[in-house]
Enzyme design. Structure first.
Site, PDB file in Angstrom:
ATOM      1  N   MET A   1       0.810  -1.211   0.000  1.00 29.83           N
ATOM      2  CA  MET A   1       0.000   0.000   0.000  1.00 29.83           C
ATOM      3  C   MET A   1       0.845   1.264   0.000  1.00 29.83           C
ATOM      4  SD  MET A   1      -3.224  -0.236  -0.231  1.00 29.83           S
ATOM      5  CE  MET A   1      -4.721  -1.175   0.137  1.00 29.83           C
ATOM      6  N   SER A   2       2.113   1.153  -0.438  1.00 33.13           N
ATOM      7  CA  SER A   2       3.017   2.299  -0.298  1.00 33.13           C
ATOM      8  C   SER A   2       2.595   3.477  -1.175  1.00 33.13           C
ATOM      9  CB  SER A   2       4.459   1.878  -0.623  1.00 33.13           C
ATOM     10  OG  SER A   2       4.607   1.608  -1.992  1.00 33.13           O
TER      11      SER A   2
ATOM     12  N   LYS B   1       7.368   3.496  -7.057  1.00 28.66           N
ATOM     13  CA  LYS B   1       7.508   4.697  -6.221  1.00 28.66           C
ATOM     14  C   LYS B   1       7.510   5.945  -7.105  1.00 28.66           C
ATOM     15  CE  LYS B   1       8.249   2.769  -2.110  1.00 28.66           C
ATOM     16  NZ  LYS B   1       7.745   1.455  -2.588  1.00 28.66           N
TER      17      LYS B   1
ATOM     18  N   GLU C   1      15.047  -6.139  -6.055  1.00 30.51           N
ATOM     19  CA  GLU C   1      13.653  -6.073  -5.663  1.00 30.51           C
ATOM     20  C   GLU C   1      12.951  -5.012  -6.502  1.00 30.51           C
ATOM     21  OE1 GLU C   1      11.479  -5.582  -1.471  1.00 30.51           O
ATOM     22  OE2 GLU C   1      13.293  -6.816  -1.460  1.00 30.51           O
TER      23      GLU C   1
END
Lengths: 206, 206
Positions: free
Chosen positions: B122-123, B160, B156
Site C-alpha cells: 500500500m506504499s 515509487k 527487488e
DNA sequence: TTCTGTACTGTTAATATATACAGTCATTCC
DNA sequence: GGAATGACTGTATATATTAACAGTACAGAA
C-alpha cells in the site's frame, strides 16, 4: 436485436470463436463442418436468420463477409463508451455524453462493464478513486451494502458507497472532507444507475 | 521480425485498417485496388514478402487468410501481459511472470503501455494505487522528477515516485506510514524498469 | 558480373466460396 | 387448418479468390 434460438446462439458463438482463433470469419463450409451439417445451405440459412435478427451483417459477394453486430444492430464497436458530464434529467448512456470509446474488453470485469464513467470530484479518494478516473460501471438497479454504486438523486449523478437499512439509504463518501448523503426512499426518488466493477486511470503523471 | 520496406509498411498498414473497418482481412484484389496496382500479383508478391519477414502469416487455400503477427513473429496476442510476483534477479517480462493477458489497447495510454504490473503493498495508497491494482507500465530507463516509476533496487522491484538530484535518487512512497528510499547512484545500482502510465482496477468490491 | 530482392504488369487456371433452387419434417402462431 | 419459422438435406452454378507462370525494370550485395 430479436431473440435468438439455441441453434442460432450456438452458431454465433462459433463465429466469434472462429474469428478469435483465426483472425477472420468462417465460410459457410467452415460452419457446416464445425456444426456437423451435410449441406452448406444449413449454414447459409442460419446466417440469413442471424442477419434478419440483427446479430450479424453479411456483405454480398464477399467471401467470409460476416460482420458481428452489437445488441442494437450496430457495427460492433470495440471497447466501452466513456461517459463524461451527465446533464440533469437525461439518461446516462445518451449519445451526447459519449466522449469517446476506450478499447478495453467489457468482460474483463465481473460482472461485465457496460460503460466507463469519468469521475468528478474527490469524494471517493480513500477508496482509490480520484478525479478524472474512469469508473467501469455494470448497469443494474440492484445494489448490496458496501458496494460502490452510481446513483442518481435529484437529477444528479454521483458515485458513492451504498448502505441501506429498510427505507433509508446512506450514500457514503470515502473522504472525511465529505459528508454522507441520507435518503428516505419513501419521499425521495433514488435511482441506482449501476455498480462500480473496476477502474481505469490514464495519465503519465497519475 | 526483419526490417520492412516503405511499401511493405504501407501494405501492412492497409491490412490493419481494412480489418479494423471490415472485420475481416482484404483479398489480393482489395489490396490491388487500394494501392492502385493493375495486377493482383503485385499484392500477392508483397504478401509473400511480408510472410517471409514474419509480419504476417498466410493460410494457403483460404480466402482472406491473412493473419497479423507481432514483433516476434508470433500470433498477435490481443491485450497486455499481466506480471505478478517478480522473483529476485530475473527480468520483469520473463515468461514465468505472465499470469494472464488483459485485453486492453496498449495505445490507450500515453506513452504506450508494455505490460501491467500487479501492485504489491500500500506504499502508493495516497496516489490512488492500491494493492492488487494493475499498473500500466511503459518500458523505459529514463524518468523525470515526479513521475511514478517501476524501479529495481537490490533485485527487488518497487513502485515509487521518482525524485533525482545529481547522484542521489529518492524513491518516494505516497503513504505516510512508509519511508522514502534514498539511493546513491555511485554506490548502488538502481534500474528503472519503466514508467507508470495508467492503472486498471478489477473487482466488484473495489 | 551475377545474384538476390523490390516493385511491379499481364494472363490464366484451379478451386474456394457464396448463393440460388428444390425439397423434408417439425413447431408455433393465428 | 393454414402460414410462418426453424432446422435441416441435396444439388448446382456463377463468381470470388488464390496462386501459378511469364515478363520488365531497378538497386544493392557478393
Amino acid at each position: 436485436m430479436h431473440q435468438l434460438t439455441a441453434r442460432q446462439e450456438e452458431i454465433l458463438r462459433f463465429i466469434r470463436q472462429f474469428i478469435a482463433e483465426s483472425g477472420f470469419p468462417p465460410t459457410r463450409a467452415d460452419i457446416t463442418r464445425a456444426l456437423g451439417y451435410r449441406s452448406p445451405n444449413a449454414a447459409e440459412s442460419h446466417l440469413r436468420a442471424l442477419e434478419r435478427k440483427g446479430a450479424i451483417s453479411l456483405r454480398a459477394g464477399s467471401s467470409r463477409g460476416i460482420r458481428l453486430l452489437d445488441d442494437h444492430g450496430e457495427e460492433e464497436e470495440p471497447g466501452l463508451p466513456v461517459i463524461g458530464q451527465v446533464a440533469a434529467g437525461s439518461p446516462v448512456l445518451a449519445q451526447e455524453h459519449v466522449r469517446e470509446r476506450c478499447r478495453v474488453d467489457p468482460a474483463m470485469f465481473h460482472p461485465r462493464a457496460d460503460y466507463l464513467l469519468a469521475v468528478q470530484g474527490m469524494s471517493m479518494r480513500d477508496a482509490g478513486i480520484l478525479e478524472d478516473d474512469l469508473l467501469a460501471v455494470h448497469r443494474t438497479t440492484e445494489a448490496r451494502n458496501g458496494q460502490i454504486v452510481v446513483a442518481r438523486l435529484h437529477d444528479e449523478v454521483t458515485v458513492k458507497r451504498f448502505q441501506r437499512d429498510g427505507h433509508y439509504v446512506r450514500l457514503l463518501p470515502e473522504n472525511p472532507e465529505y459528508t454522507p448523503i441520507d435518503v428516505d426512499l419513501r419521499t425521495e426518488p433514488l435511482i441506482i444507475e449501476g455498480l462500480g466493477v473496476g477502474l481505469i486511470r490514464n495519465g503519465e503523471a497519475l
